[in-house]
Motif scaffolding. Structure first.
Motif, PDB file in Angstrom:
ATOM      1  N   ALA A  28       0.858  -1.190   0.000  1.00 21.06           N
ATOM      2  CA  ALA A  28       0.000   0.000   0.000  1.00 21.06           C
ATOM      3  C   ALA A  28       0.898   1.244   0.000  1.00 21.06           C
ATOM      4  O   ALA A  28       2.064   1.170  -0.392  1.00 21.06           O
ATOM      5  N   VAL A 149       3.591 -12.613   2.989  1.00 18.94           N
ATOM      6  CA  VAL A 149       4.747 -13.025   3.795  1.00 18.94           C
ATOM      7  C   VAL A 149       4.215 -13.764   5.015  1.00 18.94           C
ATOM      8  O   VAL A 149       3.426 -13.214   5.791  1.00 18.94           O
ATOM      9  N   GLY A 184       1.149  -2.103   7.749  1.00 21.41           N
ATOM     10  CA  GLY A 184       0.104  -1.363   8.456  1.00 21.41           C
ATOM     11  C   GLY A 184      -0.053  -1.870   9.881  1.00 21.41           C
ATOM     12  O   GLY A 184       0.927  -2.226  10.550  1.00 21.41           O
ATOM     13  N   LEU A 315      -7.679   2.190  18.802  1.00 21.58           N
ATOM     14  CA  LEU A 315      -6.866   2.736  17.708  1.00 21.58           C
ATOM     15  C   LEU A 315      -5.368   2.863  18.014  1.00 21.58           C
ATOM     16  O   LEU A 315      -4.544   2.476  17.203  1.00 21.58           O
TER      17      LEU A 315
HETATM   18  C1  LIG Z   1     -10.224   5.511  11.566  1.00 25.66           C
HETATM   19  C2  LIG Z   1      -8.997   5.987  10.843  1.00 25.66           C
HETATM   20  C3  LIG Z   1      -9.052   7.128  10.042  1.00 25.66           C
HETATM   21  C4  LIG Z   1      -7.907   7.588   9.394  1.00 25.66           C
HETATM   22  N1  LIG Z   1      -7.966   8.719   8.640  1.00 25.66           N
HETATM   23  C5  LIG Z   1      -6.834   9.215   8.101  1.00 25.66           C
HETATM   24  C6  LIG Z   1      -6.849  10.418   7.348  1.00 25.66           C
HETATM   25  O1  LIG Z   1      -7.893  11.014   7.108  1.00 25.66           O
HETATM   26  N2  LIG Z   1      -5.674  10.895   6.874  1.00 25.66           N
HETATM   27  C7  LIG Z   1      -4.482  10.240   7.096  1.00 25.66           C
HETATM   28  O2  LIG Z   1      -3.432  10.731   6.688  1.00 25.66           O
HETATM   29  N3  LIG Z   1      -4.454   9.075   7.757  1.00 25.66           N
HETATM   30  C8  LIG Z   1      -5.585   8.555   8.263  1.00 25.66           C
HETATM   31  N4  LIG Z   1      -5.544   7.371   8.925  1.00 25.66           N
HETATM   32  C9  LIG Z   1      -4.275   6.647   8.976  1.00 25.66           C
HETATM   33  C10 LIG Z   1      -4.005   5.927   7.641  1.00 25.66           C
HETATM   34  O3  LIG Z   1      -5.083   5.075   7.345  1.00 25.66           O
HETATM   35  C11 LIG Z   1      -2.727   5.123   7.742  1.00 25.66           C
HETATM   36  O4  LIG Z   1      -1.708   5.932   8.272  1.00 25.66           O
HETATM   37  C12 LIG Z   1      -2.289   4.580   6.392  1.00 25.66           C
HETATM   38  O5  LIG Z   1      -3.287   3.794   5.810  1.00 25.66           O
HETATM   39  C13 LIG Z   1      -1.034   3.749   6.583  1.00 25.66           C
HETATM   40  O6  LIG Z   1      -0.675   3.159   5.366  1.00 25.66           O
HETATM   41  P1  LIG Z   1       0.265   1.882   5.361  1.00 25.66           P
HETATM   42  O7  LIG Z   1       0.693   1.671   3.951  1.00 25.66           O
HETATM   43  O8  LIG Z   1       1.304   2.011   6.407  1.00 25.66           O
HETATM   44  O9  LIG Z   1      -0.663   0.685   5.854  1.00 25.66           O
HETATM   45  P2  LIG Z   1      -1.937   0.051   5.157  1.00 25.66           P
HETATM   46  O10 LIG Z   1      -2.630   1.046   4.334  1.00 25.66           O
HETATM   47  O11 LIG Z   1      -2.688  -0.617   6.245  1.00 25.66           O
HETATM   48  O12 LIG Z   1      -1.348  -1.052   4.180  1.00 25.66           O
HETATM   49  C14 LIG Z   1      -0.746  -2.235   4.636  1.00 25.66           C
HETATM   50  C15 LIG Z   1      -0.631  -3.179   3.439  1.00 25.66           C
HETATM   51  O13 LIG Z   1       0.118  -4.323   3.831  1.00 25.66           O
HETATM   52  C16 LIG Z   1      -0.488  -5.480   3.262  1.00 25.66           C
HETATM   53  N5  LIG Z   1      -0.085  -6.628   4.107  1.00 25.66           N
HETATM   54  C17 LIG Z   1      -0.367  -6.801   5.420  1.00 25.66           C
HETATM   55  N6  LIG Z   1       0.201  -7.952   5.858  1.00 25.66           N
HETATM   56  C18 LIG Z   1       0.855  -8.501   4.795  1.00 25.66           C
HETATM   57  C19 LIG Z   1       1.646  -9.673   4.626  1.00 25.66           C
HETATM   58  N7  LIG Z   1       1.880 -10.525   5.640  1.00 25.66           N
HETATM   59  N8  LIG Z   1       2.157  -9.924   3.405  1.00 25.66           N
HETATM   60  C20 LIG Z   1       1.933  -9.078   2.365  1.00 25.66           C
HETATM   61  N9  LIG Z   1       1.198  -7.946   2.473  1.00 25.66           N
HETATM   62  C21 LIG Z   1       0.671  -7.655   3.680  1.00 25.66           C
HETATM   63  C22 LIG Z   1      -1.978  -5.180   3.308  1.00 25.66           C
HETATM   64  O14 LIG Z   1      -2.698  -5.959   2.374  1.00 25.66           O
HETATM   65  C23 LIG Z   1      -1.994  -3.683   2.964  1.00 25.66           C
HETATM   66  O15 LIG Z   1      -2.115  -3.458   1.581  1.00 25.66           O
HETATM   67  C24 LIG Z   1      -6.684   6.884   9.550  1.00 25.66           C
HETATM   68  C25 LIG Z   1      -6.635   5.723  10.325  1.00 25.66           C
HETATM   69  C26 LIG Z   1      -7.772   5.277  10.973  1.00 25.66           C
HETATM   70  C27 LIG Z   1      -7.686   4.041  11.818  1.00 25.66           C
END
Ligand SMILES: Cc1cc2nc3c(=O)[nH]c(=O)nc-3n(C[C@H](O)[C@H](O)[C@H](O)COP(=O)(O)OP(=O)(O)OC[C@H]3O[C@@H](n4cnc5c(N)ncnc54)[C@H](O)[C@@H]3O)c2cc1C
Length: 536
Positions: A28, A149, A184, A315
């Motif tokens: 992501a 993974v 994430g 959260l």
């Molecule tokens: C209620 C809520 C509202 C929010 N609103 C906002 C907002 O308005 N603005 C903002 O900036 N942030 C907001 N956030 C925070 C935001 O959603 C996150 O900071 C952001 O999505 C983080 O992105 P990421 O890529 O780290 O994780 P994620 O978007 O969670 O992506 C993780 C990826 O890893 C993959 N994955 C997981 N495990 C494995 C594995 N074992 N093998 C392979 N792939 C795997 C998943 O499929 C996923 O695609 C909000 C969060 C919450 C809880």
């Protein structure tokens, strides 16, 4: 950083025995951003991205603020995608109500009157994440998807092994020099070593869903048909394109418009103060939205998208460490505090920028002993950033959210300081500041203690207002009166206004000890004994 790639880049030192230099787990926004920057900065690096989802579904993380918008537009160079496929955002807007308020135009409203002057966007995450994974592949990262993974062994200098399960059920073991955890909230690496620490002092939960048919805040149903209506004339910017917050004691509700026409609607609440009722998360959410006159008005003809409702019961969490020899984490895999003020993607931006810099140095052959010191310093500083950020901005914030006086003061001061401590440095001083989050530098206690102090004072005043029955006494009929933030002096002006309001709130609070104010009426929730308000 963005110089043209050499035709045949030299291989990285020491990479021969490995299948990949870097395996990024999670494809992501955090994972793909990491892969893209590594490929751009080290064109000979062999980067594998493993993403378990066949397609990205709708998810939160839709409202960008200034730092994440800087990262997306200036660092990843996505302005074209953002301007064609997503919506421009018109800042934050807050809507308050009390027993006198029956509809939006009677509510007190806080938000800028003018168009936003630094870019930010309302993003459909599925679209953004699909675009980013395509960019990562186009720029030379290998992508395995769907693939998950399922295990790993971290070997430090000797390299790591990652076990990947592919869609057909077969498993492959790959050897790599670095593993980047971008999973994430799964936080693969931290979870395995027992390094996740839930923030018990901030028990917040969230339910969210997309709606279709939400009323347009700029359209005739809400804003009427008369262009000379003062409600319309007061605000030049589009209200609909803002992240609209409908706030109350112990909770806030977001309305975020998405490019496809849906509106993301979510409730976040402090479980000590509020308890939404209903048999399912969707029922809890819809009943809550129906009880607030402002969200009820906007959703009069709207319907939630089938099967789209999501719920998190707790959260916030921290992780114990962010980087070590041969491993690191980015984005939510390195902790999450609170979605209020949308800091999630800011944290993603700081973490990706700073950790790509560390991984790059290590891959280019920096001495291991030097890197150990760097990791130690980074872990200490980044932990301080998140802890100070939480303590100075979020702790007990939900007590003041529904009160126009204290919340407006907090908004002006918090946002003014965000501009001065994070946005100005990145936009005006130096690009390198994208690797230096607020509070991370030594000596940041100088800013931290005063900030924590004003936050505590405002919370304390809000609690006393609650006790006296005057919480929300100015929640009706106030319209925005400030132009908004900019990269010039406006942040100082807003901060100054915030300090003035704080002074006024302190004075009003002091006067309540001389003369007890008359309660404003309406239902005042009864506090459980452990939460009985303290005198301010
Ligand atoms: C209620 C809520 C509202 C929010 N609103 C906002 C907002 O308005 N603005 C903002 O900036 N942030 C907001 N956030 C925070 C935001 O959603 C996150 O900071 C952001 O999505 C983080 O992105 P990421 O890529 O780290 O994780 P994620 O978007 O969670 O992506 C993780 C990826 O890893 C993959 N994955 C997981 N495990 C494995 C594995 N074992 N093998 C392979 N792939 C795997 C998943 O499929 C996923 O695609 C909000 C969060 C919450 C809880």
């Amino acid at each position: 950083m963005d110089a043209p790639l050499p035709a045949t880049p030299a291989p990285l030192p020491g990479s021969a025995p490995f299948d990949y230099d870097v395996v990024v787990v999670g494809g992501a926004v955090s994972g793909t951003s990491t892969a893209i920057l590594l490929r751009r900065q080290l064109p000979s690096s062999r980067v594998l991205v493993v993403e378990k989802g066949e397609a990205f579904d709708w998810k939160v993380g839709e409202s960008t603020v200034e730092i994440s918008a800087y990262f997306l537009t200036r660092v990843l160079k996505l302005y074209d995608h953002l301007s064609r496929e997503q919506l421009p955002k018109q800042a934050f807007r807050y809507w308050f109500h009390n027993e006198k308020v029956t509809c939006l135009r009677e509510a007190s409203e806080v938000g800028p009157t003018q168009l936003a002057r630094t870019p930010s966007f309302q993003i459909d995450r599925a679209k953004l994440d699909e675009h980013l994974i395509a960019v990562a592949a186009a720029e030379g990262a290998e992508v395995w998807r769907p693939a998950k993974v399922v295990d790993f062994t971290l070997g430090g200098e000797a390299g790591n092994e990652v076990v990947v399960e592919k869609a057909d059920g077969t498993r492959a073991t790959v050897r790599c020099r670095w593993v980047v955890d971008a999973t994430g909230r799964q936080a693969l690496l931290a979870r395995k070593r027992g390094g996740i620490v839930p923030v018990e002092g901030h028990p917040t939960a969230s339910i969210w869903v997309r709606y279709r048919g939400v009323k347009d805040l700029d359209g005739p149903e809400v804003a009427g048909t008369d262009p000379s209506d003062p409600f319309v004339r007061k605000v030049v910017a589009s209200r609909r394109l803002a992240t609209n917050h409908f706030v109350g004691w112990g909770y806030w509700i977001w309305f975020i418009p998405l490019q496809g026409g849906e509106t993301s609607v979510g409730l976040v609440w402090d479980t000590r103060l509020v308890s939404p009722e209903g048999a399912t998360p969707l029922e809890k959410l819809t009943r809550f939205l129906d009880a607030n006159p402002l969200t009820r008005e906007l959703l009069e003809h709207a319907t939630p998208v089938d099967g789209d409702c999501r719920y998190y019961g707790h959260l916030p969490y921290f992780v114990d460490r962010f980087v070590g020899p041969g491993w690191t984490c980015v984005g939510d895999a390195g902790g999450f505090i609170d979605p209020f003020y949308s800091p999630g993607l800011d944290q993603m931006s700081f973490s990706v920028a700073s950790r790509v810099a560390l991984v790059k140095r290590a891959l280019m052959g920096a001495p291991a002993a030097d890197m150990e010191k760097e990791y130690e310093r980074h872990n200490r500083q980044y932990e301080r950033y998140l802890r100070f950020f939480f303590e100075s901005i979020y702790r007990d914030k939900y007590h003041l959210m529904g009160d126009y006086d204290t919340m407006t003061t907090a908004f002006l001061m918090d946002t003014g300081l965000y501009y001065l401590a994070a946005v100005h440095p990145v936009y005006r001083w130096s690009h390198e500041r994208i690797t230096v989050p607020p509070f991370s530098q030594d000596g940041s206690e100088v800013a931290f203690y005063p900030m924590r102090w004003y936050q505590r004072r405002l919370v304390s005043i809000a609690k006393r207002k609650k006790e006296l029955g005057v919480y929300g006494n100015h929640n009706a009929g106030r319209r925005p009166g400030f132009v908004g933030f900019s990269l010039r002096s406006a942040a100082w002006v807003m901060l100054f206004h915030g300090v003035l309001r704080w002074g006024k709130a302190e004075l009003a609070n002091a006067l309540t000890y001389v003369r007890r104010p008359r309660p404003i009426g309406g239902p005042q929730p009864v506090l459980p004994p452990k939460l009985a308000p303290t005198a301010g």
